[in-house]
Design an enzyme around this catalytic site. Sequence first.
Site, PDB file in Angstrom:
ATOM      1  CG  ASP A   1      -5.247  -1.354   5.987  1.00 19.71           C
ATOM      2  OD1 ASP A   1      -4.686  -0.416   6.135  1.00 19.71           O
ATOM      3  OD2 ASP A   1      -4.903  -2.306   4.984  1.00 19.71           O
TER       4      ASP A   1
ATOM      5  CB  THR B   1      -0.961  -0.135   1.444  1.00 18.04           C
ATOM      6  OG1 THR B   1      -1.715  -1.047   1.204  1.00 18.04           O
ATOM      7  CG2 THR B   1      -1.662   1.276   1.451  1.00 18.04           C
TER       8      THR B   1
END
Length: 280
Positions: free
Chosen positions: A185, A154
Site C-alpha cells: 500500500d 512500514t
Amino acid sequence: MKIIIHGGFFSESDQSHEVKTAKQNSLKEIAQKSFVYLQSHSAFDTAAYAVSLLEDDPLYNAGIGSQIQSDGIIRMSAAIMNGDTQRLSGVINIEEVKNPVFVAKGLIGEDDRVLGGLGAKQYATNHGFENFSTEIPQRRREYEAKLENGGKGTVGCVAIDKEGKLAVATSTGGKGFEIPGRISDSATVAGNYANNFCAVSCTGVGEDIVSNATAAKIVTRVTDGMSLEEAFEKTFEELKMIDGFAGAIAIDHNGNLFHKDSYPTMVFASFDGTSFEVFS
C-alpha cells in the site's frame, strides 16, 4: 510545526523488551532530529528526511533491514506526497538503493511520477543513486527460517510546517516471503495521502489497507468537514468489517495529531517542540 512518525508494529510475542525500548528511544531521537530539521525546511522536505532516518535504522522494515521476498531478493517501495500541490510520487519494488524515499522524492517533478521495478532502479542509477545492499544478517536468518518472526512493518512521517503546509512520506521493505512482484500500500493513495486539510501515513497489511482505501478515506472525510478523530473512527470501523490489520498517523490543517491501530501495538512518536508522545 509538528511531526509524527511510525515504524510499523511491535509484537510482545516475538520481540523482546530490549527491542521495544530500542524502538522507543530510536523513534524519540528521530522525531526530535526531524523537528529540528523542520525549523528551516518545508514539511515536504522534512517528511522525506524523517523517513530516510527510519530507513537507515535496521530496527525497522524499510531501507536497511527490509524483509526478503520468497525468491531471496529485497524489493522496497516508498512514496511521498505534498499536500499543498497534491502531487504524489513513488517507487515500487525497487532494488539495491539505500533510501527509496529519496528516489520517490526525486520523481516529484517528473511527468511520470510512480515507477516500478527495473524502471525505478534505472531512474535511480541515472540520477546518481549508488548501488547499495540493504540486507542485514538478521533478515537473512529470518528468511531462511521462512520468516518465523517476520513483522508487519512500514515506516512513515507526517509533518506540518510553519506555513501550515502538510506532507507525508512512507517507505516499506514488504511483508517478507511474499510472491515476487507483490505491491504494498505504501506507494498508493491508500497508504500515503495528503492535501491542504490532512495528511496520513499507514502501516500494517498492505492488502487490508488498500481494500479499505484507508489514508484516502481519512483525508477525504476531514476535507468534507469531519474532525480528524471522527474520520479515523469511521474509517477504522469500516476496516473492522474485513478484519483489517492497520495503523495510521495523521495531522490536520489545524495542527491536530491523531493515531490509531486496529491490532496494537503500532510504534510511533510525535513531537511539537515541547512534548513527546511515544508508544508504550
